[in-house]
Design a protein around this motif. Structure first.
Motif, PDB file in Angstrom:
ATOM      1  N   GLN A   1       6.357   7.864   1.211  1.00  0.00           N
ATOM      2  CA  GLN A   1       5.425   8.794   1.869  1.00  0.00           C
ATOM      3  C   GLN A   1       4.029   8.195   1.760  1.00  0.00           C
ATOM      4  OE1 GLN A   1       5.492  12.914   0.513  1.00  0.00           O
ATOM      5  NE2 GLN A   1       3.323  13.101   1.040  1.00  0.00           N
ATOM      6  N   GLY A   2       3.340   8.095   2.917  1.00  0.00           N
ATOM      7  CA  GLY A   2       2.015   7.473   2.943  1.00  0.00           C
ATOM      8  C   GLY A   2       2.084   6.199   3.758  1.00  0.00           C
ATOM      9  N   VAL A   3       1.530   6.259   4.983  1.00  0.00           N
ATOM     10  CA  VAL A   3       1.697   5.141   5.925  1.00  0.00           C
ATOM     11  C   VAL A   3       0.355   4.831   6.601  1.00  0.00           C
ATOM     12  CG1 VAL A   3       2.888   4.468   8.068  1.00  0.00           C
ATOM     13  CG2 VAL A   3       4.094   5.826   6.357  1.00  0.00           C
ATOM     14  N   PRO A   4      -0.037   3.556   6.665  1.00  0.00           N
ATOM     15  CA  PRO A   4      -1.244   3.201   7.414  1.00  0.00           C
ATOM     16  C   PRO A   4      -0.979   3.357   8.903  1.00  0.00           C
ATOM     17  CG  PRO A   4      -0.404   1.327   6.125  1.00  0.00           C
ATOM     18  CD  PRO A   4       0.639   2.382   6.100  1.00  0.00           C
ATOM     19  N   GLU A   5      -1.851   4.098   9.593  1.00  0.00           N
ATOM     20  CA  GLU A   5      -1.615   4.297  11.032  1.00  0.00           C
ATOM     21  C   GLU A   5      -2.511   3.405  11.866  1.00  0.00           C
ATOM     22  OE1 GLU A   5      -1.278   8.354  12.314  1.00  0.00           O
ATOM     23  OE2 GLU A   5       0.705   8.296  11.408  1.00  0.00           O
TER      24      GLU A   5
ATOM     25  N   ASN B   1       0.906  12.016   4.620  1.00  0.00           N
ATOM     26  CA  ASN B   1       2.102  12.871   4.691  1.00  0.00           C
ATOM     27  C   ASN B   1       3.272  12.221   5.415  1.00  0.00           C
ATOM     28  OD1 ASN B   1       0.810  15.110   3.397  1.00  0.00           O
ATOM     29  ND2 ASN B   1      -0.367  15.368   5.292  1.00  0.00           N
ATOM     30  N   LYS B   2       2.971  11.209   6.214  1.00  0.00           N
ATOM     31  CA  LYS B   2       4.033  10.589   7.013  1.00  0.00           C
ATOM     32  C   LYS B   2       4.990   9.817   6.097  1.00  0.00           C
ATOM     33  CE  LYS B   2       4.521   7.686  11.085  1.00  0.00           C
ATOM     34  NZ  LYS B   2       3.796   7.039  12.168  1.00  0.00           N
TER      35      LYS B   2
ATOM     36  N   MET C   1       0.831  -1.214   0.000  1.00  0.00           N
ATOM     37  CA  MET C   1       0.000   0.000   0.000  1.00  0.00           C
ATOM     38  C   MET C   1       0.869   1.269   0.000  1.00  0.00           C
ATOM     39  SD  MET C   1      -3.210  -1.115   0.085  1.00  0.00           S
ATOM     40  CE  MET C   1      -4.350   0.010   0.868  1.00  0.00           C
ATOM     41  N   SER C   2       1.889   1.287   0.846  1.00  0.00           N
ATOM     42  CA  SER C   2       2.743   2.485   0.911  1.00  0.00           C
ATOM     43  C   SER C   2       3.540   2.662  -0.381  1.00  0.00           C
ATOM     44  CB  SER C   2       3.709   2.387   2.099  1.00  0.00           C
ATOM     45  OG  SER C   2       2.988   2.528   3.307  1.00  0.00           O
TER      46      SER C   2
ATOM     47  N   VAL D   1       1.867  10.077  -4.839  1.00  0.00           N
ATOM     48  CA  VAL D   1       2.854  11.122  -4.508  1.00  0.00           C
ATOM     49  C   VAL D   1       3.652  11.493  -5.762  1.00  0.00           C
ATOM     50  CG1 VAL D   1       4.870  11.685  -3.076  1.00  0.00           C
ATOM     51  CG2 VAL D   1       2.990  10.344  -2.100  1.00  0.00           C
ATOM     52  N   GLN D   2       3.971  10.481  -6.557  1.00  0.00           N
ATOM     53  CA  GLN D   2       4.770  10.780  -7.758  1.00  0.00           C
ATOM     54  C   GLN D   2       3.894  11.078  -8.972  1.00  0.00           C
ATOM     55  OE1 GLN D   2       7.971   7.878  -8.054  1.00  0.00           O
ATOM     56  NE2 GLN D   2       8.627   8.283  -5.971  1.00  0.00           N
ATOM     57  N   ASN D   3       2.615  11.299  -8.698  1.00  0.00           N
ATOM     58  CA  ASN D   3       1.710  11.873  -9.701  1.00  0.00           C
ATOM     59  C   ASN D   3       1.460  11.003 -10.943  1.00  0.00           C
ATOM     60  OD1 ASN D   3       0.007  13.972 -10.130  1.00  0.00           O
ATOM     61  ND2 ASN D   3       1.465  15.151 -11.370  1.00  0.00           N
ATOM     62  N   ARG D   4       1.448   9.695 -10.741  1.00  0.00           N
ATOM     63  CA  ARG D   4       1.143   8.817 -11.886  1.00  0.00           C
ATOM     64  C   ARG D   4      -0.342   8.437 -11.930  1.00  0.00           C
ATOM     65  NH1 ARG D   4       6.280   6.182 -10.092  1.00  0.00           N
ATOM     66  NH2 ARG D   4       7.798   6.346 -11.774  1.00  0.00           N
TER      67      ARG D   4
END
Ligand code: URP
Ligand code: ZN
Ligand code: ZN
Length: 472
Positions: free
Chosen positions: A424-428, A399-400, A346-347, A355-358
């Motif tokens: 960037q992008g993490v399940p919390e 954002n993490k 997922m991350s 994040v990389q706009n694809r």
């Protein structure tokens, strides 16, 4: 038990809004703005994405393969999956040659029962399917919730089945609402190349890749699609790795043929050069199909963006470097095929995709969850956030940042293919059927929380089969 998730940005494959979600027991019962309802637990999801739990439609827990067994079992592997924001896996039961499908299914139920941290279903790897056994396939589809079957064009003498078997299984799947998943590689030709390589004394890990050309995969994809078309069924290509194979898939889809495919993070982020790593480290990346030349990666991303590829699964099949990968120290063909990934999917896809706009965030949800639920008969119970759906929900911090490493991962394997990657992008926080199983990154669930999922039949509208035409 009532849980209220407040203030989050709820994202599904088709929605994107701010709202609150009420969960009662295992299901979502209400979604609305500023819900003022008493609850046993309130989760503040401010600044977070609230997304459907990930569905990984291709894992191999506790699987005997290549002279050893994959190092994650249903306990360790599903816990790691939960850490990574995946709340459903579809694993592979294996029918040994001559074995009944029921017996094979029982074996895999015994491996998973009472161990899984998240829900799981099974595909059935089918190694022989004479006409006399087709009734077992039908029973699995209608009574056992096993509605998909993986057949291999690779691994002669082990898993490979001939075209007649593939056609027979596809015809039955087409009639009964099942789906054939195809390992599409011309294994007979690959074996010739492997034998040639070994005779020449080529032994290093990189020869695993050099003996499995992209054309062998493309030929398999082409043949699988042609057989499916004749049989009147859809087909799902597993672990599609390269442009040559994607081209065949795309041609078929452009003609309206229901051919679907997954790719995997390893083909989106890793490449052929990893096999050159010294001290036998290239063995870590011995998986099938192999890693390809780097330029293929962007082609696969385009395939995901344009819906020629529908899903990203991991083919999680870990083997430890210290002992298991060493089985092929002197012979690449003896290195157990497969690598870990269930925790990182997922991350990796959020980072590489959004994040990389694809791809946009809706497409991220679609390829990591919704599409698999639809293709494999789990939708709308899984794969979305809607009233009535299972409360499989990930509170995802967009954002993490985190650094992927074997030092901190939870998979039971001594390396990570993405070691050192910054994402960037993490399940919390992760909920599985309403129960919090990961809270602020910590596992708070228990062994056996996960249940077996009986999946529905699927209708993918293939053209008229050859058999049906005969009957006209
Ligand atoms: O290398 C791989 N992919 N190992 C698992 C078996 C398979 O073909 O999916
Ligand atoms: Zn395969
Ligand atoms: Zn696999």
């Amino acid at each position: 038990m009532k849980t209220l998730i407040k203030n989050g940005r709820v994202v599904t494959a088709v929605d994107d809004y701010h709202g609150d979600i009420l969960i009662e027991g295992e299901r979502i019962t209400l979604i609305g703005e500023k819900l003022d309802i008493a609850a046993d637990k309130i989760i503040d999801a401010k600044d977070m994405l609230v997304i459907p739990g990930g569905i990984d439609a291709h894992t191999h827990m506790d699987m005997p393969f290549g002279g050893t067994t994959s190092s994650d079992d249903f306990e360790t592997g599903t816990k790691a999956a939960a850490h990574g924001g995946t709340t459903t896996i579809i694993d592979f039961a294996i029918q040994n040659k001559g074995q009944s499908l029921y017996e094979a299914l029982d074996t895999w139920h015994a491996k998973a029962q009472g161990k899984a941290a998240i829900d799981y279903g099974f595909h059935m790897i089918t190694t022989d399917m004479p006409r006399t056994r087709l009734h077992e396939m039908k029973k699995l589809i209608h009574d056992e919730g096993v509605t998909s079957f993986k057949l291999f064009m690779a691994y002669p003498g082990v898993l490979l089945v001939d075209d007649a078997t593939i056609f027979r299984a596809m015809a039955t799947a087409g009639e009964e609402g099942g789906l054939i998943c195809m390992h599409a590689e011309n294994g007979v030709v690959i074996n010739e190349i492997v034998e040639h390589a070994l005779e020449k004394g080529y032994r290093a890990p990189k020869y695993h890749a050099l003996t499995r050309p992209t054309k062998a995969e493309a030929e398999g994809v082409n043949r699988a699609i042609a057989l499916a078309e004749m049989a009147g069924s859809a087909v799902y290509i597993v672990h599609l790795s390269c442009h040559d194979a994607l081209k065949k898939l795309k041609e078929a889809r452009d003609e309206g043929i229901p051919a679907f495919a997954e790719t995997c993070p390893q083909y989106l982020f890793l490449d052929h050069s990893y096999y050159e790593r010294e001290d036998f480290e290239g063995a870590k990346y011995v998986m099938t199909p192999p890693l390809r030349e780097k330029w293929n990666q962007e082609e696969l991303w385009t395939g995901l963006k344009m819906n020629d590829l529908q899903t990203v699964s991991t083919d999680h099949c870990p083997f430890c470097f210290a002992d298991q990968k060493q089985l092929g120290k002197d012979d690449f063909s003896k290195i157990p095929n497969g690598g870990p990934g269930v925790e990182n999917r997922m991350s990796l896809i959020y980072n590489g995709g959004v994040v990389q706009n694809r791809i946009n965030v809706n497409r991220f949800v679609e390829i990591t969850s919704t599409a698999a639920a639809k293709i494999f008969g789990l939708f709308p119970r899984k794969g979305t956030i809607a009233v009535g759906s299972d409360a499989d929900i990930v509170i995802f911090n967009p954002n993490k940042k985190m650094k992927i490493s074997a030092e901190t991962h939870h998979m039971r394997v001594d390396f990570n293919c993405y070691e050192g990657f910054e994402v960037q992008g993490v399940p919390e926080t992760v909920l599985s059927r309403g129960k919090v199983v990961i809270e602020n990154g910590k596992y708070v669930g228990k062994k056996g929380d996960g249940s077996y999922l009986k999946r529905s039949t699927v209708q993918h509208q293939a053209k008229e089969s050859t058999f049906a035409r005969l009957a006209r």
